[in-house]
Design a protein around this motif. Structure first.
Motif, PDB file in Angstrom:
ATOM      1  N   ASP A  46      33.984 -11.996  28.672  1.00 25.30           N
ATOM      2  CA  ASP A  46      34.603 -11.535  29.915  1.00 25.30           C
ATOM      3  C   ASP A  46      34.232 -10.097  30.265  1.00 25.30           C
ATOM      4  N   LEU A  47      33.289  -9.514  29.554  1.00 23.23           N
ATOM      5  CA  LEU A  47      32.883  -8.141  29.814  1.00 23.23           C
ATOM      6  C   LEU A  47      31.666  -8.097  30.728  1.00 23.23           C
ATOM      7  N   GLU A  48      31.403  -6.904  31.259  1.00 18.91           N
ATOM      8  CA  GLU A  48      30.261  -6.693  32.140  1.00 18.91           C
ATOM      9  C   GLU A  48      29.117  -6.079  31.338  1.00 18.91           C
ATOM     10  N   PRO A  49      27.870  -6.279  31.772  1.00 20.74           N
ATOM     11  CA  PRO A  49      26.755  -5.611  31.084  1.00 20.74           C
ATOM     12  C   PRO A  49      26.821  -4.107  31.275  1.00 20.74           C
ATOM     13  N   GLY A  50      26.241  -3.388  30.327  1.00 18.93           N
ATOM     14  CA  GLY A  50      26.224  -1.937  30.409  1.00 18.93           C
ATOM     15  C   GLY A  50      27.149  -1.299  29.395  1.00 18.93           C
ATOM     16  N   LEU A  51      27.582  -0.101  29.692  1.00 20.08           N
ATOM     17  CA  LEU A  51      28.414   0.693  28.796  1.00 20.08           C
ATOM     18  C   LEU A  51      29.853   0.212  28.875  1.00 20.08           C
ATOM     19  N   GLN A  52      30.448  -0.061  27.706  1.00 21.45           N
ATOM     20  CA  GLN A  52      31.825  -0.548  27.646  1.00 21.45           C
ATOM     21  C   GLN A  52      32.577   0.168  26.532  1.00 21.45           C
ATOM     22  N   ARG A  53      33.841   0.490  26.790  1.00 23.12           N
ATOM     23  CA  ARG A  53      34.717   1.058  25.767  1.00 23.12           C
ATOM     24  C   ARG A  53      35.669  -0.042  25.316  1.00 23.12           C
ATOM     25  N   VAL A  54      35.513  -0.472  24.066  1.00 24.14           N
ATOM     26  CA  VAL A  54      36.231  -1.648  23.590  1.00 24.14           C
ATOM     27  C   VAL A  54      37.229  -1.239  22.510  1.00 24.14           C
ATOM     28  N   PRO A  55      38.381  -1.918  22.447  1.00 27.22           N
ATOM     29  CA  PRO A  55      39.347  -1.648  21.381  1.00 27.22           C
ATOM     30  C   PRO A  55      38.885  -2.256  20.067  1.00 27.22           C
ATOM     31  N   LEU A  56      39.147  -1.549  18.969  1.00 24.70           N
ATOM     32  CA  LEU A  56      38.824  -2.041  17.629  1.00 24.70           C
ATOM     33  C   LEU A  56      40.109  -2.575  17.007  1.00 24.70           C
TER      34      LEU A  56
ATOM     35  N   HIS B 279      39.106   2.997  19.560  1.00 17.73           N
ATOM     36  CA  HIS B 279      38.136   2.423  20.482  1.00 17.73           C
ATOM     37  C   HIS B 279      36.725   2.854  20.094  1.00 17.73           C
ATOM     38  N   ALA B 280      35.756   2.147  20.632  1.00 19.93           N
ATOM     39  CA  ALA B 280      34.353   2.502  20.406  1.00 19.93           C
ATOM     40  C   ALA B 280      33.563   2.188  21.669  1.00 19.93           C
ATOM     41  N   TRP B 281      32.526   2.995  21.904  1.00 15.29           N
ATOM     42  CA  TRP B 281      31.598   2.720  23.001  1.00 15.29           C
ATOM     43  C   TRP B 281      30.506   1.777  22.506  1.00 15.29           C
ATOM     44  N   VAL B 282      30.242   0.732  23.282  1.00 10.24           N
ATOM     45  CA  VAL B 282      29.152  -0.190  22.975  1.00 10.24           C
ATOM     46  C   VAL B 282      28.353  -0.437  24.250  1.00 10.24           C
ATOM     47  N   GLN B 283      27.104  -0.872  24.069  1.00  7.77           N
ATOM     48  CA  GLN B 283      26.254  -1.199  25.199  1.00  7.77           C
ATOM     49  C   GLN B 283      25.888  -2.669  25.122  1.00  7.77           C
ATOM     50  N   LEU B 284      26.155  -3.390  26.201  1.00  9.69           N
ATOM     51  CA  LEU B 284      25.920  -4.830  26.249  1.00  9.69           C
ATOM     52  C   LEU B 284      24.782  -5.130  27.222  1.00  9.69           C
TER      53      LEU B 284
ATOM     54  N   GLY C 270      -1.516  -2.491  33.924  1.00 13.85           N
ATOM     55  CA  GLY C 270      -0.729  -2.410  35.144  1.00 13.85           C
ATOM     56  C   GLY C 270       0.732  -2.772  34.970  1.00 13.85           C
ATOM     57  N   GLN C 271       1.136  -3.217  33.774  1.00 17.78           N
ATOM     58  CA  GLN C 271       2.528  -3.582  33.527  1.00 17.78           C
ATOM     59  C   GLN C 271       3.375  -2.306  33.408  1.00 17.78           C
ATOM     60  N   THR C 272       4.523  -2.273  34.117  1.00 14.90           N
ATOM     61  CA  THR C 272       5.451  -1.144  34.023  1.00 14.90           C
ATOM     62  C   THR C 272       6.493  -1.453  32.954  1.00 14.90           C
ATOM     63  N   VAL C 273       6.525  -0.612  31.935  1.00 16.12           N
ATOM     64  CA  VAL C 273       7.400  -0.826  30.776  1.00 16.12           C
ATOM     65  C   VAL C 273       8.408   0.314  30.708  1.00 16.12           C
ATOM     66  N   VAL C 274       9.636  -0.045  30.345  1.00 17.89           N
ATOM     67  CA  VAL C 274      10.710   0.936  30.164  1.00 17.89           C
ATOM     68  C   VAL C 274      11.080   0.999  28.693  1.00 17.89           C
ATOM     69  N   LEU C 275      11.141   2.204  28.175  1.00 20.81           N
ATOM     70  CA  LEU C 275      11.624   2.457  26.816  1.00 20.81           C
ATOM     71  C   LEU C 275      12.859   3.346  26.940  1.00 20.81           C
ATOM     72  N   GLU C 276      13.987   2.859  26.468  1.00 24.99           N
ATOM     73  CA  GLU C 276      15.240   3.607  26.626  1.00 24.99           C
ATOM     74  C   GLU C 276      16.038   3.547  25.330  1.00 24.99           C
ATOM     75  N   VAL C 277      16.528   4.699  24.904  1.00 27.96           N
ATOM     76  CA  VAL C 277      17.361   4.797  23.711  1.00 27.96           C
ATOM     77  C   VAL C 277      18.812   4.986  24.127  1.00 27.96           C
ATOM     78  N   TRP C 278      19.687   4.181  23.517  1.00 28.28           N
ATOM     79  CA  TRP C 278      21.132   4.358  23.634  1.00 28.28           C
ATOM     80  C   TRP C 278      21.640   4.812  22.276  1.00 28.28           C
ATOM     81  N   ALA C 279      22.117   6.049  22.200  1.00 29.06           N
ATOM     82  CA  ALA C 279      22.628   6.576  20.932  1.00 29.06           C
ATOM     83  C   ALA C 279      23.763   7.563  21.200  1.00 29.06           C
ATOM     84  N   ARG C 280      23.416   8.749  21.733  1.00 26.86           N
ATOM     85  CA  ARG C 280      24.425   9.776  21.971  1.00 26.86           C
ATOM     86  C   ARG C 280      25.515   9.285  22.930  1.00 26.86           C
ATOM     87  N   ARG C 281      25.141   8.504  23.918  1.00 29.55           N
ATOM     88  CA  ARG C 281      26.128   7.975  24.866  1.00 29.55           C
ATOM     89  C   ARG C 281      27.086   6.993  24.208  1.00 29.55           C
TER      90      ARG C 281
END
Length: 685
Positions: free
Chosen positions: A368-378, A387-392, A439-450
């Motif tokens: 029932d959650l949305e994609p992206g940054l979420q603050r979830v109860p532990l 709580h903790a921040w997670v990325q979905l 010609g392929q456009t590639v994205v490299l993204e780190v999720w850590a500090r957030r």
């Protein structure tokens, strides 16, 4: 190949924006205490400006109620000078009268005499001064206060919510309010030192009305939540009994309660914690927790005895809005989770590390959650662990493998994917490989500090033995304005030819360990956008116009236009303009309401619609506040709701339009006609 930094251009434009409109209504600077225990009723002091007419208290969560008890404002200097002069005249009058009585000579007919009315006036002036003393040292932005009576019902769910004040002219911005199950202790609300007034009272033969008790240890029983305020140069001390081997955690919330201070450097209350043993020796000290300015002190007690916790500001500053909540005790504290996210729709299994943990693993349902940054109860087995921040995301998940000292030895990833890994030791280098097309456009993204990881990552992408095609270090994300030191890299590049490419991830500061976790997204660009609206409270007259701003956070190269839609609000209200042009990252928008709009409080809901890669994409416009840090920096922080207050008489333009319309039908419109009142607070979802 495009440059590193998916949000760089938006950040530069957005950072320089100030408060858009001087909105009427209350402004609040602090809430003290900033929370309470379930099942209790207690008093809360709120400091700010424009609080004289406040008559409502709102909480974003269920089970918390509040009412206004009293308003207070320090006496204005002009009024104080007037009363002081009147007292001087009364003192002189009484001196002359007493002198005549002592001499035994009759007083001339025009000589002043001391009467009962003079004595009553003396008492009235002194009472007014004591009830509402002036204070030149009070911080102007929080000099006014309202005293509230707050009740937290037994049904309230522990956690954090927002609190706002409201009056007939508008709704304040929100501040954080906490609900907990632990017992709480609060010192009386602090007042800035007032030496001038104390000396004035002494000349009148009165004792000072306030006595500073800073430094006197307060005996407490653990676990407990301690609420306090730090004034200039003061230190709060709490003494507790502990036994050898106890694993005591003392977690302090200060910046978590008031994220930024506009007129202070570094821009928040920088609290420190010191633990003293029974002999008064410091055995533990903490002034932050990794990159979070709020300290968390953890110590295994070496011997039985009485220990003392000291709280102060790192620079020995202080004022009324230096508010904190300190939770000491043998309480659970999660210090890191792994992985930092997972695939949307699948149960997320998190491994926990920390102190005093009753469980080491929790499962987070994500259906029932949305994609992206979420603050979830532990939560697990009846235990609440914060709580903790997670990325979905919807992408396939993979896991880092060791060892791999050379790019040729790195695992070959199947794109798109998200890699969950750790920089497990100082100097560790994580390598990954993928195949790409010219010609392929590639994205490299780190999720850590957030996501709460202390990792300060650097990304490099290359080919061959050691040819680096692109590199990135810190790329700020305006959607995460609460992170002061953003350190997550982002790269978007166009591959020059078919073949294998490598990705190298390192720790800039040379650190490493189990806590240095990350999520690495390697994917083709997925253009998208997010929207924020500031401020989160607006005020307008019937038939009038109020201005706000929409902030566009563009991701993965999206540069298209966006249509704004008012989905919920007063009937007939319109947005002008309603289209954000292509490439625009911030735009002022006017909200116009009809002349017949009901007066009262309206919840607003907006959305943005855009064509992204041939598909219609709809995103909710999230309410936010723009906070200033240290006179210069600005940050977007989310708010739970967006409110519109419709108040006052219709604007003159609206009255003329209504009169013209009514005149065309053979009757005059009465601008004083009663307009139906809206409910005090319309129901929200």
């Amino acid at each position: 190949m495009s440059g590193a930094g998916g949000w760089g251009r938006c950040w530069c434009c957005w950072r320089g924006v100030g408060w858009l409109v001087a909105q009427p209504g209350p402004r609040i600077g602090y809430v003290y205490p900033a929370g309470g225990q379930v099942g209790t009723t207690f008093e809360v002091t709120v400091g700010g400006r424009n609080l004289a007419r406040v008559d409502r208290v709102w909480f974003s969560g269920e089970g918390v109620e509040g009412e206004v008890v009293e308003y207070h404002r320090p006496m204005a200097p002009g009024r104080f000078n007037q009363l002081r002069e009147e007292l001087r005249q009364l003192i002189e009058k009484r001196r002359v009268w007493l002198s005549g009585r002592r001499s035994g000579h009759p007083q001339p007919g025009d000589a002043p005499s001391w009467a009962e009315a003079d004595a009553r006036r003396w008492d009235q002036i002194v009472a007014e001064l004591l009830r509402n003393p002036p204070n030149r040292n009070a911080t102007p932005a929080v000099a006014e206060t309202v005293r509230l009576r707050v009740r937290i019902l037994e049904t309230a769910v522990p956690g954090e919510m927002e609190m706002r004040l409201a009056d007939p002219s508008g709704v304040s911005h929100p501040l954080r309010f906490c609900v907990d199950r632990l017992p709480e202790r609060s010192e009386p609300p602090a007042q800035m030192p007032n030496p001038e007034f104390e000396r004035f009272l002494a000349r009148l033969g009165r004792r000072p009305g306030t006595v500073q008790t800073s430094g006197v240890p307060v005996r407490v029983e653990l676990p407990v939540i301690l609420n306090g305020q730090i004034l200039p140069g003061t230190t709060d001390r709490y003494t507790f009994q502990a036994r050898r081997g106890q694993r005591v955690v003392a977690a302090l919330q200060a910046r978590a309660l008031i994220p930024y201070l506009a007129d202070a450097v570094p821009g928040w209350f920088q609290a420190t914690l010191t633990l003293l043993d029974p002999e008064g020796r410091a055995i533990a000290y903490c002034d932050d927790f990794r990159f979070d300015p709020d300290p968390v002190l953890m110590c295994e007690i070496p011997a039985d005895g009485f220990y003392t916790l000291e709280v102060r500001d790192a620079l020995f500053r202080g004022r009324e809005d230096f508010v904190y909540r300190l939770t000491p005790g043998e309480v659970p504290r999660v210090t890191e989770v792994f992985p930092l996210g997972g695939r949307l729709g699948m149960p997320l299994e998190l491994e926990l590390s920390g102190w005093n943990l009753p469980v080491r693993r929790v499962t987070i349902p994500t259906r029932d959650l949305e994609p992206g940054l979420q603050r979830v109860p532990l939560r697990s087995e009846g235990f609440e662990l914060g709580h903790a921040w997670v990325q979905l995301d919807t992408l396939p998940e993979s896991w880092e493998t060791e060892p791999k000292d050379h790019s040729a030895e790195a695992p070959l990833l199947q794109l798109p994917c998200i890699v969950n890994g750790r920089v497990g030791a100082p100097g560790d280098v994580d390598l990954h490989r993928f195949r790409g097309r010219a010609g392929q456009t590639v994205v490299l993204e780190v999720w850590a500090r957030r996501l709460g990881s202390p990792l300060d990552a650097r990304l490099e992408c290359g080919r061959g033995a050691d040819e680096i095609l692109a590199a990135a270090d810190d790329v700020p994300d305006p959607a995460c304005g609460w992170v002061t030191h953003q350190a997550d890299p982002y790269l978007r590049l166009t591959l020059p030819e078919d073949g294998e490419y490598w990705v190298r991830l390192t720790e800039v500061q040379g650190k490493g360990g189990p806590a240095h976790a990350y999520r690495l997204r390697i994917d083709e660009a997925r253009p998208d956008f997010a929207l924020r609206w500031t401020p989160s409270s607006l005020t307008v007259r019937p038939g009038g116009v109020v201005t706000g701003a929409v902030h566009v956070i563009r991701r993965d190269g999206f540069e298209g236009a966006i249509e704004l839609v008012l989905r919920d609000g007063p009937p007939g209200a319109v947005l002008v303009p309603s289209r954000v042009p292509a490439g625009t990252n911030r735009m002022e928008v006017r909200l116009r309401v009809p002349a017949g709009t009901r007066r009262g409080f309206w919840p607003l809901k907006l959305e943005g619609r855009a064509n992204v890669a041939g598909e219609s994409v709809v995103r909710t416009v999230e309410p936010a506040e723009e906070w200033m840090q240290a006179f210069f920096y600005r940050h977007l922080l989310p708010a739970a709701d967006l409110w519109l207050t419709v108040t006052g008489r219709p604007t003159r333009t609206a009255e003329r339009r209504r009169a013209t319309f009514a005149g065309g039908r053979g009757r005059a419109a009465d601008p004083r006609a009663r307009v139906e009142q809206a409910d005090d607070r319309p129901r929200v979802r």
